[in-house]
Design a protein around this motif. Structure first.
Motif, PDB file in Angstrom:
ATOM      1  N   VAL A   1       0.856  -1.195   0.000  1.00  0.00           N
ATOM      2  CA  VAL A   1       0.000   0.000   0.000  1.00  0.00           C
ATOM      3  C   VAL A   1       0.890   1.243   0.000  1.00  0.00           C
ATOM      4  CG1 VAL A   1      -1.616   1.363   1.408  1.00  0.00           C
ATOM      5  CG2 VAL A   1      -1.977  -1.104   1.148  1.00  0.00           C
ATOM      6  N   ILE A   2       0.535   2.177  -0.869  1.00  0.00           N
ATOM      7  CA  ILE A   2       1.212   3.489  -0.845  1.00  0.00           C
ATOM      8  C   ILE A   2       0.185   4.513  -0.370  1.00  0.00           C
ATOM      9  CG2 ILE A   2       2.303   5.300  -2.234  1.00  0.00           C
ATOM     10  CD1 ILE A   2       3.379   3.066  -4.079  1.00  0.00           C
TER      11      ILE A   2
ATOM     12  N   ALA B   1      -4.296   1.932  12.540  1.00  0.00           N
ATOM     13  CA  ALA B   1      -3.767   0.690  11.938  1.00  0.00           C
ATOM     14  C   ALA B   1      -2.338   0.392  12.401  1.00  0.00           C
ATOM     15  CB  ALA B   1      -3.801   0.807  10.420  1.00  0.00           C
ATOM     16  N   GLY B   2      -1.800   1.221  13.290  1.00  0.00           N
ATOM     17  CA  GLY B   2      -0.481   0.939  13.856  1.00  0.00           C
ATOM     18  C   GLY B   2       0.678   1.597  13.127  1.00  0.00           C
ATOM     19  N   VAL B   3       0.384   2.508  12.188  1.00  0.00           N
ATOM     20  CA  VAL B   3       1.466   3.210  11.474  1.00  0.00           C
ATOM     21  C   VAL B   3       1.973   4.341  12.382  1.00  0.00           C
ATOM     22  CG1 VAL B   3       2.043   4.575   9.423  1.00  0.00           C
ATOM     23  CG2 VAL B   3       0.411   2.681   9.243  1.00  0.00           C
ATOM     24  N   ALA B   4       3.269   4.401  12.573  1.00  0.00           N
ATOM     25  CA  ALA B   4       3.830   5.420  13.473  1.00  0.00           C
ATOM     26  C   ALA B   4       3.704   6.817  12.854  1.00  0.00           C
ATOM     27  CB  ALA B   4       5.288   5.102  13.763  1.00  0.00           C
ATOM     28  N   LEU B   5       3.280   7.792  13.669  1.00  0.00           N
ATOM     29  CA  LEU B   5       3.170   9.176  13.225  1.00  0.00           C
ATOM     30  C   LEU B   5       4.210  10.018  13.957  1.00  0.00           C
ATOM     31  CD1 LEU B   5      -0.704   9.860  13.322  1.00  0.00           C
ATOM     32  CD2 LEU B   5       0.627   8.761  11.528  1.00  0.00           C
ATOM     33  N   LYS B   6       4.480  11.192  13.395  1.00  0.00           N
ATOM     34  CA  LYS B   6       5.356  12.165  14.066  1.00  0.00           C
ATOM     35  C   LYS B   6       4.748  13.544  13.799  1.00  0.00           C
ATOM     36  CE  LYS B   6      10.310  13.048  14.383  1.00  0.00           C
ATOM     37  NZ  LYS B   6      11.560  12.731  13.694  1.00  0.00           N
ATOM     38  N   GLY B   7       4.349  14.224  14.836  1.00  0.00           N
ATOM     39  CA  GLY B   7       3.718  15.541  14.678  1.00  0.00           C
ATOM     40  C   GLY B   7       2.459  15.472  13.813  1.00  0.00           C
ATOM     41  N   GLY B   8       1.782  14.338  13.853  1.00  0.00           N
ATOM     42  CA  GLY B   8       0.537  14.193  13.080  1.00  0.00           C
ATOM     43  C   GLY B   8       0.758  13.625  11.683  1.00  0.00           C
ATOM     44  N   TYR B   9       1.990  13.714  11.180  1.00  0.00           N
ATOM     45  CA  TYR B   9       2.309  13.197   9.837  1.00  0.00           C
ATOM     46  C   TYR B   9       2.803  11.751   9.950  1.00  0.00           C
ATOM     47  CZ  TYR B   9       1.990  18.009   8.232  1.00  0.00           C
ATOM     48  OH  TYR B   9       1.526  19.246   7.938  1.00  0.00           O
ATOM     49  N   ILE B  10       2.694  10.986   8.865  1.00  0.00           N
ATOM     50  CA  ILE B  10       3.238   9.626   8.874  1.00  0.00           C
ATOM     51  C   ILE B  10       4.757   9.713   8.923  1.00  0.00           C
ATOM     52  CG2 ILE B  10       3.521   7.509   7.541  1.00  0.00           C
ATOM     53  CD1 ILE B  10       0.670   7.825   6.562  1.00  0.00           C
TER      54      ILE B  10
ATOM     55  N   VAL C   1       4.133  -0.983   3.576  1.00  0.00           N
ATOM     56  CA  VAL C   1       3.298   0.230   3.557  1.00  0.00           C
ATOM     57  C   VAL C   1       4.222   1.434   3.414  1.00  0.00           C
ATOM     58  CG1 VAL C   1       1.614   1.626   4.814  1.00  0.00           C
ATOM     59  CG2 VAL C   1       1.534  -0.875   4.972  1.00  0.00           C
ATOM     60  N   PHE C   2       3.967   2.256   2.410  1.00  0.00           N
ATOM     61  CA  PHE C   2       4.839   3.381   2.081  1.00  0.00           C
ATOM     62  C   PHE C   2       4.018   4.675   2.114  1.00  0.00           C
ATOM     63  CE2 PHE C   2       6.038  -0.568   0.164  1.00  0.00           C
ATOM     64  CZ  PHE C   2       7.380  -0.707   0.524  1.00  0.00           C
ATOM     65  N   ALA C   3       4.675   5.790   2.428  1.00  0.00           N
ATOM     66  CA  ALA C   3       3.953   7.068   2.505  1.00  0.00           C
ATOM     67  C   ALA C   3       4.637   8.076   1.592  1.00  0.00           C
ATOM     68  CB  ALA C   3       3.944   7.582   3.938  1.00  0.00           C
TER      69      ALA C   3
END
Ligand code: NAP
Length: 314
Positions: free
Chosen positions: A110-111, A258-267, A280-282
């Motif tokens: 998933v991107i 879904a367990g994706v780590a965020l930093k300051g609200g961003y992925i 999984v890519f952002a």
């Protein structure tokens, strides 16, 4: 759910469209899901001056640039579908996405390129007057304010550029900024200071939007003195405009769940676009990055597709 795609791309802005082009060229079965207009927030920009290859005066709009990107992605086999993803299950080899209508989509990678949405101005009654005096898109709504007084909140590139665009329609445009100096690039500032249809209210925020059916008054507050001022629409106009351009907020809630780590609200993803979840890519505005521009979003899309291809063929 009847098909497992190699890659699902969530969000069809410049990052997602570029990822679609690259995934298609890697011969990966690719589905691009978009909840709104294909092209993303850049479709609201009337002239993109700084995307390489655009020449001053003849620079094209976000709408036409992204329409060509879509065509290009389709020409390499990427498939588009309108869907708003409300749930993501990203653990394991097969990732499952659920749309607001209950439809499920599955992919091996998933991107995430869902971008960000407008930060609200934060004044009282804001929701009540959206579409009745308050807007976040000059390209979409400027013509509704032809001949009226318009107020623009913000001090960054967007606020100042959009204020200049609004002068083509409005009688006067006043930029309301919470500090006493702009954040916008010097070149953009200079153009605005030279525009005699633009004036500035420094150290000021909008406290409240007022009116019956349409916006006709603003209560402003001086951030230094606390003093409040009321601005009224010209009685002949019966209405004034308020545009908010105070940055964007990333759409990351479902990925956090879904367990994706965020930093300051961003992925939280670096230049390699890898998130904390394998496969999984952002890409684009939704990830932590230095500069949020079309050119950097496109670069992310290319990297994310390449990394997805490596992941799938490892
Ligand atoms: P931005 O650079 O983050 O600026 C947001 C502005 O809104 C700042 O002036 C900020 O004030 C103000 N602000 C933030 N929260 C506020 C609040 N709650 N109340 C009142 N004011 C508030 O956002 P942007 O202008 O949308 O630009 C985003 C990115 O896109 C930037 O990297 C920008 O360079 C880029 N961009 C580039 C172009 C171009 O190159 N042509 C055009 C548009 C955007 P402070 O200054 O006090 O923090």
């Amino acid at each position: 759910m009847d098909k497992i795609y190699d890659v699902i791309i969530i969000g069809a802005g410049p990052a997602g469209l570029t990822a679609g082009i690259y995934c298609g060229r890697y011969m990966l079965s690719t589905l691009i899901l978009e909840k709104g207009a294909v092209g993303g927030q850049i479709t609201l920009t009337s002239e993109i001056e700084n995307y390489p290859g655009q020449l001053g005066g003849g620079a094209e709009s976000g709408m036409t640039l992204t329409a060509r990107m879509r065509e290009q992605a389709e020409s390499f086999g990427a498939v588009f579908e309108a869907a708003e993803i409300v749930k993501a299950e990203l653990d394991g080899d097969i990732k499952k996405l659920t749309a607001s209508n209950g439809k499920e989509y599955c992919a091996k990678a998933v991107i995430i390129s869902g971008g960000a949405h407008f930060r609200p101005i934060g004044c009282e009654n804001e929701d009540r007057f959206v579409g009745a005096g308050i807007s976040y898109c000059a390209t979409c709504d400027a013509n509704f304010f032809t001949g009226l007084d318009v107020y623009v909140v913000g001090g960054g590139d967007s606020a100042v550029e959009e204020a200049m665009y609004l002068t083509k329609f409005a009688r006067r445009v006043t930029i309301i900024h919470r500090r006493d100096s702009l954040r916008a690039a010097q070149r953009i500032q200079e153009k605005a200071f030279a525009n005699d249809k633009i004036s500035f209210l420094w150290n000021t925020v909008v406290e409240s939007a007022e009116g019956e059916d349409v916006l006709d008054r603003l209560i402003l507050k001086n951030t230094l003195t606390g003093e409040r001022t009321e601005i009224k629409a010209d009685p002949d106009d019966g209405m004034l405009g308020l545009f908010g351009f105070i940055g964007m907020l990333p759409d990351t809630d479902i990925y956090k769940e879904a367990g994706v780590a965020l930093k300051g609200g961003y992925i939280d993803a670096g230049e390699d676009t890898h998130t904390s979840v394998p496969g999984v890519f952002a890409a684009g505005d939704i990830r932590t990055k230095l500069l949020r521009q079309v050119v950097t979003a496109c670069a992310d899309g290319a990297v994310a597709a390449s990394e997805a291809e490596h992941y799938l063929n490892a």
